[in-house]
Design a protein around this motif. Structure first.
Motif, PDB file in Angstrom:
ATOM      1  N   THR A  22      -3.957 -16.862   5.622  1.00 57.33           N
ATOM      2  CA  THR A  22      -4.269 -16.222   4.344  1.00 57.33           C
ATOM      3  C   THR A  22      -5.211 -17.092   3.519  1.00 57.33           C
ATOM      4  O   THR A  22      -5.751 -16.641   2.523  1.00 57.33           O
ATOM      5  N   HIS A  75       1.598 -13.603   3.106  1.00 56.85           N
ATOM      6  CA  HIS A  75       1.618 -12.428   2.232  1.00 56.85           C
ATOM      7  C   HIS A  75       3.073 -12.054   1.967  1.00 56.85           C
ATOM      8  O   HIS A  75       3.916 -12.137   2.865  1.00 56.85           O
ATOM      9  N   GLY A 116       0.592  -1.312   6.344  1.00 54.33           N
ATOM     10  CA  GLY A 116       0.777  -2.602   6.990  1.00 54.33           C
ATOM     11  C   GLY A 116       2.226  -3.052   6.932  1.00 54.33           C
ATOM     12  O   GLY A 116       2.796  -3.529   7.919  1.00 54.33           O
ATOM     13  N   SER A 117       2.836  -2.887   5.773  1.00 53.89           N
ATOM     14  CA  SER A 117       4.232  -3.308   5.597  1.00 53.89           C
ATOM     15  C   SER A 117       5.143  -2.620   6.610  1.00 53.89           C
ATOM     16  O   SER A 117       6.077  -3.225   7.135  1.00 53.89           O
ATOM     17  N   GLU A 123       4.767  -4.161   9.973  1.00 50.34           N
ATOM     18  CA  GLU A 123       5.520  -5.417  10.032  1.00 50.34           C
ATOM     19  C   GLU A 123       6.984  -5.133  10.382  1.00 50.34           C
ATOM     20  O   GLU A 123       7.574  -5.779  11.252  1.00 50.34           O
ATOM     21  N   THR A 181      -0.114 -15.408   9.722  1.00 51.59           N
ATOM     22  CA  THR A 181      -1.323 -14.616   9.539  1.00 51.59           C
ATOM     23  C   THR A 181      -2.479 -15.378  10.179  1.00 51.59           C
ATOM     24  O   THR A 181      -2.579 -16.593  10.019  1.00 51.59           O
ATOM     25  N   LYS A 234      -8.064  -1.612   6.279  1.00 55.51           N
ATOM     26  CA  LYS A 234      -8.885  -2.782   5.981  1.00 55.51           C
ATOM     27  C   LYS A 234      -9.986  -2.854   7.046  1.00 55.51           C
ATOM     28  O   LYS A 234     -11.065  -2.315   6.856  1.00 55.51           O
ATOM     29  N   ASP A 253       0.361 -11.537  11.881  1.00 54.60           N
ATOM     30  CA  ASP A 253      -0.046 -10.533  10.896  1.00 54.60           C
ATOM     31  C   ASP A 253      -1.542 -10.310  11.099  1.00 54.60           C
ATOM     32  O   ASP A 253      -2.342 -11.224  10.912  1.00 54.60           O
ATOM     33  N   THR A 297       0.847  -1.179   0.000  1.00 59.52           N
ATOM     34  CA  THR A 297       0.000   0.000   0.000  1.00 59.52           C
ATOM     35  C   THR A 297       0.892   1.242   0.000  1.00 59.52           C
ATOM     36  O   THR A 297       1.826   1.333   0.801  1.00 59.52           O
ATOM     37  N   ASN A 355      -4.269  -3.426   9.960  1.00 65.32           N
ATOM     38  CA  ASN A 355      -4.418  -2.548   8.802  1.00 65.32           C
ATOM     39  C   ASN A 355      -5.672  -1.719   9.000  1.00 65.32           C
ATOM     40  O   ASN A 355      -6.780  -2.204   8.798  1.00 65.32           O
TER      41      ASN A 355
HETATM   42  C1  LIG Z   1      -2.748  -6.122   3.077  1.00 67.55           C
HETATM   43  C2  LIG Z   1      -1.875  -7.099   3.752  1.00 67.55           C
HETATM   44  C3  LIG Z   1      -0.556  -6.768   4.120  1.00 67.55           C
HETATM   45  C4  LIG Z   1       0.150  -5.489   3.700  1.00 67.55           C
HETATM   46  O1  LIG Z   1      -0.428  -4.314   4.090  1.00 67.55           O
HETATM   47  P1  LIG Z   1      -0.073  -2.946   3.322  1.00 67.55           P
HETATM   48  O2  LIG Z   1      -0.803  -1.918   4.060  1.00 67.55           O
HETATM   49  O3  LIG Z   1      -0.530  -3.098   1.914  1.00 67.55           O
HETATM   50  O4  LIG Z   1       1.388  -2.732   3.380  1.00 67.55           O
HETATM   51  C5  LIG Z   1       0.163  -7.700   4.844  1.00 67.55           C
HETATM   52  N1  LIG Z   1      -0.360  -8.907   5.158  1.00 67.55           N
HETATM   53  C6  LIG Z   1      -1.606  -9.271   4.770  1.00 67.55           C
HETATM   54  C7  LIG Z   1      -2.134 -10.636   5.119  1.00 67.55           C
HETATM   55  C8  LIG Z   1      -2.401  -8.388   4.044  1.00 67.55           C
HETATM   56  O5  LIG Z   1      -3.620  -8.751   3.646  1.00 67.55           O
END
Ligand SMILES: *Cc1c(COP(=O)(O)O)cnc(C)c1O
Length: 940
Positions: free
Chosen positions: A638, A587, A554-555, A558, A634, A690, A663, A327, A687
């Motif tokens: 995922t 991811h 999100g990145s 992390e 995650t 999200k 995650d 993102t 996120n």
């Molecule tokens: C969206 C997502 C990310 C990354 O988030 P960004 O905001 O795009 O950097 C990481 N892990 C999972 C499982 C995601 O769905």
């Protein structure tokens, strides 16, 4: 009488819908369904400790009260954040328009031509102004862009030296972000006064600021030559507005330019969001991180835009990735690009000249009053020397409602911008105790560095200067695109839920929009209270002890979380622990972040049911026991499944001395029902773009807070202006990251309350199971957990059908456009599949419209399979159908035009028409064009 509940507006299905959905799934109530779906080992049975839900009106009133506790002063602090006038036509029709802000990242280019064109404009602005060959479609901010420039230089330089030289006149927060990124990678950052100190004998890169933080505009040609002589690459962090008047970095021989486009019409927002930029000279484009828009062609050979060179992107490269950016800042890049479209090159030049004139007058007035002004060329910023009186001057200015920069005890920095007025200058002069001057003064730009090359010569920057033309251009582009304002976007892992208008209201209020990130605390009490409450609520929802909202995606969360783990191990004398276990289904950002945190990635396999293979996990833990730093998983996986082995997994890793990173991007399946901080995890990122309703903006902005248990709290991100102290890293350039959009998740949490949030989770899981139940007989649902249930998303397996008929997941995704849908997530986490996440916000009618479309597509696939339609020429292979195609004078296809245009029960009055046919991505990668193509390219 019951008060109206926001939750009833946010959640799509009404009680009647819910009953029918439960019947299809086979449960009596949502509670019953959740009891069956969620493993008891992670289940949390309490009630979230959040304030009782506010109505929309009450939440806005509370936000007004918080806003009132912020003070909007005249900001002359500078340091990369400037006042700017957002043209109202752009504010209302981009920033406040759901057609722009509710769109997703343009991975389906046929339904994203509007924002792709807007991003191409942005890239053209950056390449033209910097004088470099290729720019990407935005970075997260200037600090992170500069840090990515450093690692790019490292990859591209032939020098073996670990030394990276940074100009001491670089922005202090940029230096902090660079230092934080360099440390785990073993890069040796040397901050030097490059005007006086000698460069080291060997180094791989050099970072310069243009103009410097002090305001000084210097000729960098000599330094660039010296760097190139030892094989180093040069990054120039350049101010885009200044570049309209100054010789651009590309013409001085710089390899990379980095910076921000904030002052191109994007409010400061107490630190963000705004679009950072990164541009490179020819030859480096294939190493450029981030997303890149390019020109290609569609099935008719017409020019069409799509994301270029996607195999560079981290989610494809995983542990070989060199950047974790996913993102970015699309909405803000669109705004900055449109600011340039609206003003054009002449308008930008005159804004720059006026800004410079203000600074020149300011300096002349100070000098006339006997104040020493550093004797250098400058653009918009002057540094005044006032032996020992700096704090006094800054305080005197603050009394006049003007913020200046306290450089040190003797020096004050003053920056002018587009919004500076004569009255502001008089306030500054008064604060210094001088009378000032009237009338025009000579420019203080160095003649030798004057820009001679033209820029923004493309017609798009000369055609939309009246408001009518601009309004229509924005409308034309947004009409090309499919966003949440048209229909459902069932993208698995992306949680495309409602972005309520009330949640969006406060972000453009001046008290939130116009604050400088380094404004004094006395002016930001309301903001800091809002952030404190939000961090507290997020801690409650996740079961963690501390939260930082600094990471702006999100990145970045992390990276912040993994750096906290790294520092924690180091603090206990276990700095050698550097192995990060990552399941094969993760991811791509996970592996990329681990590499950036200086860890070695070891992949753990998945079993036939898609769960982390606990036998392989044991083997990998045994093999790396002494070096184990962390596992990154995650949850739900995922694959969209609540894995029952999660508690066991956490225990195994903890027993071996590792930390557990969960995650939290999939938190929409957990809120109110399970807390990662309680079921065994040590750290998560969330996120907010999200689960917590910040709109995706077409690929950003986002906010990726990092949440930790108490033992990791000392290692959370620190203040980038506080220096790189106590092992607290600077993850983004501003202390609270993209603070300007935090009122959105605040409003969501405030209006939903504990019950609303919990209900939302239940309905999201119900909706996913409803879709799975309706589609199971038409497409196999790949993975399921307890009692055959999925979590908040489901994977439809197309591989058997593809094998039998040749119809690919791509064909189905494009055919969904004809039915009026955005495709689900394609080929992630399993190639050849579609992952559907309906969210709680879609009502039953929309869920059924989607299921009906998928079932109708299945029947079409069967016609290809049976030979009724030829493999290469059928509605799937030819999708999407444009209006031009189906109304063409020729129709050579073996099915009626109406089947192409209006399949199933598509509403003929509300049909979405894609502007282009299917796009050939590979063609554009072979013939790379990443700035606005000439108009002739569009002549048919
Ligand atoms: C969206 C997502 C990310 C990354 O988030 P960004 O905001 O795009 O950097 C990481 N892990 C999972 C499982 C995601 O769905």
């Amino acid at each position: 009488m019951t008060a109206e509940q926001f939750a009833d507006r946010h959640i799509g299905p009404d009680p009647d819908d819910e009953r029918r959905m439960l019947e299809t799934v086979g449960y009596g109530s949502v509670d019953e369904l959740m009891d069956a779906a969620i493993p008891e080992v992670i289940r949390w049975h309490g009630t979230l400790d959040l304030p009782a839900p506010a109505s929309e009106r009450e939440a806005l009133a509370e936000l007004r009260a918080l806003a009132a506790r912020n003070t909007v002063a005249v900001s002359m602090i500078g340091l990369g954040y400037h006042g700017t006038h957002t043209p109202a036509v752009i504010r209302r029709n981009v920033l406040e328009s759901p057609a722009w802000y509710t769109a997703y990242t343009p991975y389906q280019p046929e339904i994203s031509q509007g924002r792709l064109e807007a991003l191409l404009n942005f890239q053209t602005v950056v390449t033209d102004l910097t004088g470099l060959a290729t720019a990407n479609a935005s970075m997260l901010d200037e600090g992170t862009a500069a840090a990515e420039a450093m690692t790019l230089a490292r990859r591209a330089s032939k020098s073996k030296s670990p030394v990276y030289v940074v100009d001491a006149d670089a922005l202090p927060q940029t230096i902090a972000v660079i230092a934080s990124r360099a440390e785990p990678l073993g890069i040796d950052v040397r901050v030097l006064d490059v005007t006086r100190e000698e460069l080291p004998a060997e180094f791989f890169g050099l970072h310069l600021q243009y103009p410097g933080a002090s305001g000084a505009v210097r000729d960098h040609a000599g330094l660039v030559g010296a760097a190139h002589a030892v094989g180093a690459l040069v990054t120039v962090a350049a101010d885009l507005l200044a570049l309209t008047l100054l010789r651009p970095p590309g013409e001085v021989g710089a390899d990379i330019a980095a910076g921000t486009s904030q002052r191109f019409g994007v409010p400061m927002g107490f630190g963000g969001p705004h679009a950072g930029y990164l541009a490179v000279r020819a030859g480096l484009e294939r190493m450029l991180p981030g997303r890149l828009v390019g020109v290609s062609r569609d099935a008719d050979g017409n020019p069409a835009y799509r994301l270029a060179l996607q195999t560079r992107e981290q989610h494809i490269r995983r542990e070989k990735a060199t950047s974790n950016i996913c993102t970015a800042q699309v909405l803000l890049a669109v705004m900055a690009g449109m600011y340039a479209v609206y003003h054009g090159p002449d308008g930008l030049r005159s804004i720059a000249r006026r800004t410079h004139d203000m600074a020149a007058r300011l300096a002349a007035g100070l000098r006339a009053g006997g104040v020493e002004v550093a004797d250098v060329a400058f653009f918009d910023t002057v540094t005044a020397v006032v032996a020992g009186r700096a704090a006094e001057v800054v305080a005197a200015a603050a009394e006049r409602n003007v913020n200046l920069r306290l450089v040190d005890a003797d020096r004050v920095g003053v920056s002018c911008d587009e919004t500076t007025t004569g009255a502001h200058l008089r306030s500054v002069w008064a604060a210094f105790g001088v009378a000032g001057v009237d009338g025009d003064v000579d420019a203080a730009l160095p003649a030798a560095l004057a820009r001679t090359s033209d820029f923004l010569t493309h017609p798009v920057f000369r055609s939309h200067h009246s408001e009518t033309a601009m309004l229509r251009y924005l409308r034309r582009l947004s009409d090309f695109d499919y966003a949440l304002d048209r229909g459902m976007i069932p993208l698995g892992s992306c949680t495309m839920k409602l972005n309520a208008t009330t949640e969006m209201e406060a972000i453009t209020w001046p008290e939130f929009a116009h604050l400088h990130p380094f404004a004094p605390d006395t002016q930001t009490a309301g903001y800091r209270e809002l952030i404190g409450q939000l961090e507290g609520w997020l801690a409650e929802v996740t079961g963690y002890d501390a939260v930082s909202v600094q990471p702006n995606a999100g990145s970045q969360g992390e990276l912040a979380g993994l750096l906290a783990i790294r520092s924690y191990h180091a603090s206990r004398g276990a700095g050698h622990r550097d192995v990060c276990l990552i399941p094969s289904s993760a991811h791509g950002t996970n592996a990329a972040s681990a590499v950036m945190a200086g860890m070695r990635v070891v992949v753990v396999g998945c079993d036939a049911d898609g769960n982390v293979d606990l036998v392989d996990l044991d083997a990998k833990i045994d093999k790396h026991r002494d070096a184990l730093a962390a596992i990154m998983v995650t949850y739900p996986s995922t694959h969209g499944v609540y894995e029952t082995g999660i508690a066991q997994l956490c225990a195994k890793v903890h027993d071996a001395g590792g930390q557990v990173y969960v995650d939290g991007a999939n938190l929409n399946a957990l809120v109110g029902f399970a807390k990662p901080g309680r079921f065994g995890a040590d750290v998560s990122h969330l996120n907010l773009h999200k689960t917590f309703c910040i709109p995706h903006g077409g690929g950003g902005p986002g906010v990726g807070p990092v949440a930790v248990r108490a033992h990791l709290a000392p290692f959370l991100p620190g203040d980038p202006l506080g220096g790189h102290v106590d092992g607290k890293p600077a993850i983004s350039a501003a202390r609270y990251g993209s603070a300007g959009i935090l009122p959105i998740p605040w409003a969501y949490l405030r209006m939903m309350g504990a019950q609303g949030l919990t209900r939302a989770t239940g309905v999201a899981v119900l909706a996913a199971n409803y879709v799975a139940a309706r589609l199971r007989n038409h497409f196999p649902v790949l993975y399921a957990g307890n009692k055959g249930l999925v979590a908040h998303e489901c994977i439809l397996d197309l591989r058997p059908l593809t094998k039998a008929t040749g119809v690919s997941v791509d064909d189905v995704a494009k055919r969904l456009i004809d039915y009026g849908f955005h495709a689900p997530t394609m080929s992630f986490p399993v190639a050849g599949t579609l992952m559907v996440e309906p969210t709680e916000s879609e009502d039953l009618a929309e869920l059924d419209r989607f299921c009906d479309a998928m079932i109708a597509i299945r029947a079409e696939i069967d016609k290809v399979g049976s030979g009724e339609w030829p493999a290469g020429d059928n509605p799937l292979a030819n999708a999407p159908h444009t209006a031009a195609m189906v109304t063409g004078d020729e129709w050579p296809h073996p099915y009626p035009r109406s089947v192409g245009a209006y399949p199933g029960t598509v509403d003929r009055m509300a049909k979405y028409w894609p502007p282009v046919r299917r796009i050939d991505g590979a063609y554009g990668d072979r013939n790379l064009v990443c700035s606005c193509p000439s108009p002739e390219a569009f002549e048919s």
